[in-house]
Structure formats: C-alpha cells, structure tokens
Design an enzyme around this catalytic site. Structure first.
Site, PDB file in Angstrom:
ATOM      1  N   TYR A 114      12.390 -12.716 115.286  1.00  0.00           N
ATOM      2  CA  TYR A 114      11.182 -13.516 115.084  1.00  0.00           C
ATOM      3  C   TYR A 114      10.372 -13.446 116.382  1.00  0.00           C
ATOM      4  O   TYR A 114      10.499 -12.504 117.150  1.00  0.00           O
ATOM      5  CB  TYR A 114      11.644 -14.941 114.690  1.00  0.00           C
ATOM      6  N   LYS A 169      17.160  -8.032  85.466  1.00  0.00           N
ATOM      7  CA  LYS A 169      16.765  -6.661  85.832  1.00  0.00           C
ATOM      8  C   LYS A 169      17.047  -6.443  87.319  1.00  0.00           C
ATOM      9  O   LYS A 169      17.514  -5.386  87.735  1.00  0.00           O
ATOM     10  CB  LYS A 169      15.279  -6.422  85.544  1.00  0.00           C
ATOM     11  N   GLU A 211       7.246  -5.083  83.440  1.00  0.00           N
ATOM     12  CA  GLU A 211       8.248  -5.418  82.429  1.00  0.00           C
ATOM     13  C   GLU A 211       7.682  -6.395  81.413  1.00  0.00           C
ATOM     14  O   GLU A 211       7.042  -7.385  81.774  1.00  0.00           O
ATOM     15  CB  GLU A 211       9.456  -6.057  83.143  1.00  0.00           C
ATOM     16  N   ILE A 270       3.795   2.115  66.590  1.00  0.00           N
ATOM     17  CA  ILE A 270       3.080   2.814  67.670  1.00  0.00           C
ATOM     18  C   ILE A 270       2.501   1.762  68.615  1.00  0.00           C
ATOM     19  O   ILE A 270       1.288   1.609  68.772  1.00  0.00           O
ATOM     20  CB  ILE A 270       2.012   3.786  67.075  1.00  0.00           C
ATOM     21  N   ALA A 273       6.372   0.943  73.312  1.00  0.00           N
ATOM     22  CA  ALA A 273       7.508   1.876  73.335  1.00  0.00           C
ATOM     23  C   ALA A 273       7.235   3.103  72.469  1.00  0.00           C
ATOM     24  O   ALA A 273       7.556   4.236  72.859  1.00  0.00           O
ATOM     25  CB  ALA A 273       8.775   1.151  72.873  1.00  0.00           C
TER      26      ALA A 273
HETATM   27  N1  LIG Z   1      16.077  -0.256  72.422  1.00  0.00           N
HETATM   28  C1  LIG Z   1      15.270  -0.395  73.441  1.00  0.00           C
HETATM   29  O1  LIG Z   1      15.619  -0.064  74.565  1.00  0.00           O
HETATM   30  C2  LIG Z   1      13.917  -0.967  73.232  1.00  0.00           C
HETATM   31  C3  LIG Z   1      13.551  -1.477  72.007  1.00  0.00           C
HETATM   32  N2  LIG Z   1      12.313  -1.984  71.807  1.00  0.00           N
HETATM   33  C4  LIG Z   1      12.030  -2.556  70.489  1.00  0.00           C
HETATM   34  O2  LIG Z   1      10.974  -1.841  69.884  1.00  0.00           O
HETATM   35  C5  LIG Z   1      10.164  -2.747  69.161  1.00  0.00           C
HETATM   36  C6  LIG Z   1       8.733  -2.593  69.614  1.00  0.00           C
HETATM   37  O3  LIG Z   1       8.609  -2.952  70.955  1.00  0.00           O
HETATM   38  P1  LIG Z   1       7.208  -2.768  71.725  1.00  0.00           P
HETATM   39  O4  LIG Z   1       6.747  -1.369  71.592  1.00  0.00           O
HETATM   40  O5  LIG Z   1       7.397  -3.319  73.081  1.00  0.00           O
HETATM   41  O6  LIG Z   1       6.283  -3.743  70.850  1.00  0.00           O
HETATM   42  P2  LIG Z   1       4.759  -3.583  70.420  1.00  0.00           P
HETATM   43  O7  LIG Z   1       4.398  -4.890  69.878  1.00  0.00           O
HETATM   44  O8  LIG Z   1       3.967  -2.992  71.535  1.00  0.00           O
HETATM   45  O9  LIG Z   1       4.826  -2.490  69.215  1.00  0.00           O
HETATM   46  C7  LIG Z   1       5.360  -2.730  67.951  1.00  0.00           C
HETATM   47  C8  LIG Z   1       4.573  -1.910  66.955  1.00  0.00           C
HETATM   48  O10 LIG Z   1       5.273  -1.970  65.709  1.00  0.00           O
HETATM   49  C9  LIG Z   1       4.285  -2.104  64.713  1.00  0.00           C
HETATM   50  N3  LIG Z   1       4.832  -2.638  63.473  1.00  0.00           N
HETATM   51  C10 LIG Z   1       5.138  -3.911  63.170  1.00  0.00           C
HETATM   52  N4  LIG Z   1       5.542  -3.999  61.900  1.00  0.00           N
HETATM   53  C11 LIG Z   1       5.499  -2.755  61.393  1.00  0.00           C
HETATM   54  C12 LIG Z   1       5.792  -2.207  60.128  1.00  0.00           C
HETATM   55  N5  LIG Z   1       6.180  -2.970  59.125  1.00  0.00           N
HETATM   56  N6  LIG Z   1       5.655  -0.873  59.956  1.00  0.00           N
HETATM   57  C13 LIG Z   1       5.247  -0.095  60.963  1.00  0.00           C
HETATM   58  N7  LIG Z   1       4.934  -0.561  62.183  1.00  0.00           N
HETATM   59  C14 LIG Z   1       5.060  -1.882  62.392  1.00  0.00           C
HETATM   60  C15 LIG Z   1       3.240  -3.008  65.350  1.00  0.00           C
HETATM   61  O11 LIG Z   1       1.994  -2.947  64.677  1.00  0.00           O
HETATM   62  C16 LIG Z   1       3.161  -2.445  66.747  1.00  0.00           C
HETATM   63  O12 LIG Z   1       2.212  -1.408  66.859  1.00  0.00           O
HETATM   64  C17 LIG Z   1      10.746  -4.141  69.373  1.00  0.00           C
HETATM   65  O13 LIG Z   1      11.575  -4.462  68.302  1.00  0.00           O
HETATM   66  C18 LIG Z   1      11.570  -3.976  70.619  1.00  0.00           C
HETATM   67  O14 LIG Z   1      12.662  -4.852  70.601  1.00  0.00           O
HETATM   68  C19 LIG Z   1      11.369  -1.966  72.795  1.00  0.00           C
HETATM   69  C20 LIG Z   1      11.667  -1.476  74.062  1.00  0.00           C
HETATM   70  C21 LIG Z   1      13.011  -0.993  74.393  1.00  0.00           C
HETATM   71  C1  LIG Z   2      15.472  -3.606  77.079  1.00  0.00           C
HETATM   72  C2  LIG Z   2      14.155  -4.173  77.393  1.00  0.00           C
HETATM   73  O1  LIG Z   2      13.582  -3.979  78.444  1.00  0.00           O
HETATM   74  C3  LIG Z   2      13.508  -4.955  76.365  1.00  0.00           C
HETATM   75  O2  LIG Z   2      14.077  -5.121  75.301  1.00  0.00           O
HETATM   76  O3  LIG Z   2      12.389  -5.444  76.609  1.00  0.00           O
HETATM   77 MG   LIG Z   3      11.678  -5.039  78.652  1.00  0.00          MG
END
Ligand SMILES: NC(=O)C1=CN([C@@H]2O[C@H](COP(=O)(O)OP(=O)(O)OC[C@H]3O[C@@H](n4cnc5c(N)ncnc54)[C@H](O)[C@@H]3O)[C@@H](O)[C@H]2O)C=CC1
Ligand SMILES: CC(=O)C(=O)O
Ligand SMILES: [Mg+2]
Length: 479
Positions: A114, A169, A211, A270, A273
C-alpha cells in the site's frame, strides 16, 4: 417460518420445543411416520422451558419434505424456525471470497503493498499502461457480467437472483482453469448503459464473459463491446454452447459415418444459443442448415422485423424450405433443439434420415425426452446431467479464458472457437467413442489443457495474440 425450496436427499429442520408440551420422542415418531429418517441432532440452546434443536433428516424423495414439515408443524408445543437443505447451506454468505497472495505482517509490508511504495508501481503503469498485465490482477481476471434477464431457463429474474449462477461460474473458472472471475450483476437492462458500464470497469480485467443476457440485446452488446474494447468479450450462452455443441456433433457424425458438408441440419429455436450454434456449424462447413422458430422455417423469401433473422435467412436454408418443424425435419440427419421442452414427437423423428442425431438441449425439459426415441436414434444428447451426453458450456469457458488470458488475446474469433471444439471432441479417442459417450465429462482434465494449447495456436495464427506463452513457443518451435 422461513421455508426455502428443498431438494437434495437431506434437510435440516431447526425447531423450538416447549418442554412442558412435548417430548422429543414424539417429534422423532412423527418424522419417521412421514417418511423421514433423523440422522443427526444438534442442540442449539436449551433451558428449563424451551429447547432449540437442528434435526438433519434424510428423505428418500423430495416430495417427502413437505409431508415431514407438515407432520412436525401439526405437533403441539413445536414451532419450526427454519428449514434448510445442503444446497442452501452451501450458499450461505456466497460461494467465493478474495484472498491476498501475501500476508501483511508489519509496517514494512504495509508500505510495500500500500502507500507509499505502491505509488511507484502506479506510476510505472501510468507511464506504460501495458504493464497493468504484469503488475495487477488483470492478467488472470475475468468479469462474469449479467443483467439477470435470461438466467438459465428461469427467465428475467433480475440481477440479485442471478448472483448464485454467476458465483457458480466463478467457482468453475477457478477450479477448472485457475482463472480468477468476479460475478458482476448489473442493475440495468438498458443496452447502452450495460455497454458503458462494462467499458468503465474493463481496466481491471483480461476478459469479459457475458452471461444470461436475453436476445436480441445480447448480440448488440457483445458486438459493440468487442469493437470498443481490446480484451476478449465472449457471450457464454452463445459461443460456449456453440463450441460444445459442435464438439458433440463432430463425434456423433464420426459414429454415423456422415460429413458435416452433406448432412441436413435443423436448428429449432433461433435465439441467442440457436444463432451462435448455427454460425459455428456454418463456419465448420455445414451447407444444408435450416433454422426454425415459432412461425416455422426461417427463409429469405420472408421478411422479418428481427434483423438478426433477416441476416440469418440470407446465410441458411439454401433450398428455401418452408413450413413447420414437422415439415422441415423430414429427411434431416441432425436435429438441434435450443427452444423449449416437449415440442418434438417420436413421429417427427421417424421421418428423419437413417441414423438420426437428436440433440435436444432445451433446459430443464428437452424438446423430446430421450426415453421416447432412444430405440430409433443413432445418438441422443441433452443439456441435462442426468442423461448421457450432456452438452453444457462449462466444458468450454474455463479452458477458453485460460487460453486467451495466457496469450493476451484481443478477441475470441471463429478460428479459436473451432479449435476449442476440436480440442473437446478429440479428448475422446476412437476406441472410447460410443453413442453414449460423444462428449467428455467436465472432470476430464485433458480438456482444459488441450483446449488451451489449440486456442492459443489459433490466436497466434490469426494475429490476435499479444504474447506467445513460453511452452507454446517451444511446442511451435518459436524462440
Ligand atoms: N444445454 C446448454 O448448454 C444450453 C441450453 N440452452 C437452452 O436453449 C434454450 C434457448 O436458450 P436461449 O437461446 O438462451 O433463449 P432465447 O430466448 O434467446 O431463444 C429461444 C428461441 O426459441 C424460440 N422458441 C420458443 N418456442 C418455440 C417453438 N415452439 N418452436 C420453435 N422455436 C421456439 C423462441 O422464439 C426463441 O427465438 C433454453 O431452453 C435454454 O435452456 C441455452 C444455452 C445453453
Ligand atoms: C448453462 C448455461 O449457461 C445456461 O443454461 O444459461
Ligand atoms: Mg448461461
């Protein structure tokens, strides 16, 4: 009574007993009859009238928790002070702390760490800002930044509620890659304010891990921060997921003897993720990739309010397929679900090409449960830890940041992500690979080591490394 969400296989009940009204044996019987097994008793305080005890009760299934609590609550002379479980106890006071690297024993130590001596170090950095990497925590420190807007599958639960995930994390960063990470949850969901704040705190950090920030704001925030900062900015939910997904797909395609250039891939959901996973597969050579969201296939002949989809449509779906998921999944070799639970049926999967690969990654409920299709798919993966083949970004972010901190990369580019995916995929040998083992465990210590080396190599090749670590120079034949 302060009753928290209960899980795990034991709970701790703190109860206050009025000694004239009840004997402990009656409490024990009530718990036993409700399905609990008392495995420990701690007396917290006792006097002639009142006894306060902590009972640790083993339960066979989490539904027994409420039965046990109700049974105790019915007893005359007992009041429940608190019910907790091991998960909550582990979170008491948070999960991480800051520890000094050297102790301060005396005035001499004090004046070094310090004032006054620290001033000389400050001046050195002021004259040459690059010295922040060697003279401060910057070279080993990452900010884990969230606005709490898309926390796991829990949605917009806000910055305070996001903290346990960000602390978790930080633990993973340290345990798996020795990286010091700070959880920083911002009390704003305004894109410009988030960008301004992250830029303002960036001098302390060697990298920024975004995140659980919802889409489409996450795209703009990441893009702008990458343009405006000279340290890597990485949205984990996009790119961490994409890296691990691609690693799993490399191994799954090897198992079924198909190549990424030829397979038809349907990505469902879409969002954050889904866009990033599609991008990495396109960079890896995928040609026949179709994105599907709520209103069906994304196709360039439609117009979209969401600019990200317009741009996505231009790069995907070359045969301009239209229609619902049910229609476009016909003849697909690969299904990737990043949308929501239970929207794919066994009948849909039956229309896919031979040896279909199904990655149903929605959390906590996948697009289709493995048990429904296990007999008709070649490879099945989910995001969950209770099934084989868990695709989770924890396999990526520790090794990725270890690499970029060590080579002081200015960014994380597509080549580095592909290298990370190759490192994960190749940690499973040809002999080890099976339909139930396409992705390594997070506890496999080969993963971080190999990812670090391959990502640094890619950073050097693409000109974004500001430093070549000594052992990398030896491996690469550099001096
Ligand atoms: N296994 C893993 O490591 C991860 C898994 N995820 C999962 O992926 C999913 C999406 O996460 P994000 O992309 O962060 O969310 P987000 O909200 O950005 O995207 C979700 C998309 O799914 C669409 N959607 C919802 N219902 C639908 C349907 N019936 N048919 C087609 N599309 C539909 C939404 O319109 C949206 O565009 C969540 O369930 C999340 O838990 C996300 C990140 C990591
Ligand atoms: C695994 C992760 O980062 C999430 O589900 O948001
Ligand atoms: Mg996450």
């Amino acid at each position: 009574m302060n009753q928290r969400n209960l899980d795990g296989n034991s709970i701790i009940i703190r109860l206050e007993m009025t000694t004239k009204d009840i004997k402990f044996g009656e409490v024990a019987s009530a718990i036993s009859e409700a399905g609990g097994d008392i495995i420990a008793i701690d007396v917290i305080s006792t006097n002639q009238d009142v006894s306060v005890r902590d009972l640790t009760v083993a339960v066979t299934d989490s539904q027994d928790n409420s039965k046990i609590i109700e049974a105790v609550r019915q007893l005359k002379g007992v009041s429940i002070v608190n019910v907790s479980d091991r998960t909550f106890l582990l979170h008491l006071g948070g999960k991480i702390e800051v520890t000094p690297k050297t102790p301060i024993h005396n005035r001499e130590d004090l004046s070094r760490v310090y004032t006054p001596d620290v001033a000389r170090v400050c001046s050195a950095i002021s004259e040459e800002p690059g010295k922040a990497f060697s003279l401060t925590i910057k070279r080993n420190t990452v900010a884990v930044v969230s606005d709490g807007s898309a926390v796991l599958g829990l949605g917009n639960i806000g910055p305070r509620a996001a903290m346990p995930v960000m602390e978790g994390k930080a633990m993973l960063f340290k345990q798996f890659a020795g990286v010091d990470a700070f959880p920083i949850c911002l009390d704003t969901q305004d894109t410009e304010e988030i960008i301004r704040t992250v830029k303002a705190i960036s001098p302390a950090f060697g990298g920024i891990n975004l995140e659980d920030i919802s889409s489409p704001r996450c795209f703009e925030i990441e893009r702008r921060l990458n343009e405006e900062l000279d340290i890597p900015v990485f949205h984990d939910d996009q790119h961490g997921t994409a890296v691990v997904l691609y690693a799993g797909l490399i191994n799954a395609l090897k198992l079924v003897g198909k190549s990424i250039e030829n397979v038809k891939i349907v990505v469902c959901g879409i969002g954050a993720a889904g866009v990033a996973c599609s991008n990495i597969l396109l960079s890896a050579g995928a040609k026949r990739l179709i994105g599907v969201d709520r209103d069906g296939a994304i196709v360039r002949t439609n117009s979209y309010e969401n600019e990200v989809w317009t741009e996505y449509a231009a790069r995907t779906n070359p045969d301009l397929e239209k229609g619902s998921l049910r229609e476009v999944i016909r003849d697909a070799d690969v299904f990737i679900g990043l949308s929501r639970g239970n929207l794919l049926t066994r009948e849909d999967v039956q229309t896919m090409a031979d040896n279909p690969i199904v990655f149903a990654m929605a959390n906590p409920v996948p697009e289709i449960m493995p048990a429904l299709v296990e007999d008709i798919v070649a490879v099945m993966a989910t995001g969950r830890s209770d099934y084989p083949n868990q695709i989770n970004n924890v396999l990526c972010f520790p090794g990725m940041f270890r690499a970029v901190l060590d080579c002081r990369a200015t960014e994380i580019n597509e080549e580095m992500k592909l290298a990370a995916a190759q490192a994960i995929a190749s940690s499973i040998s040809d002999e080890e690979r099976t339909r139930y083992y396409i992705i390594p465990s997070v506890f496999n210590d080969k993963v971080v080591k190999s990812m670090r080396s391959r990502v640094i190599e890619a950073a050097i090749k693409t000109g974004v490394a500001r430093r070549v670590p000594r052992e990398q120079a030896r491996e690469g034949g550099e001096s």
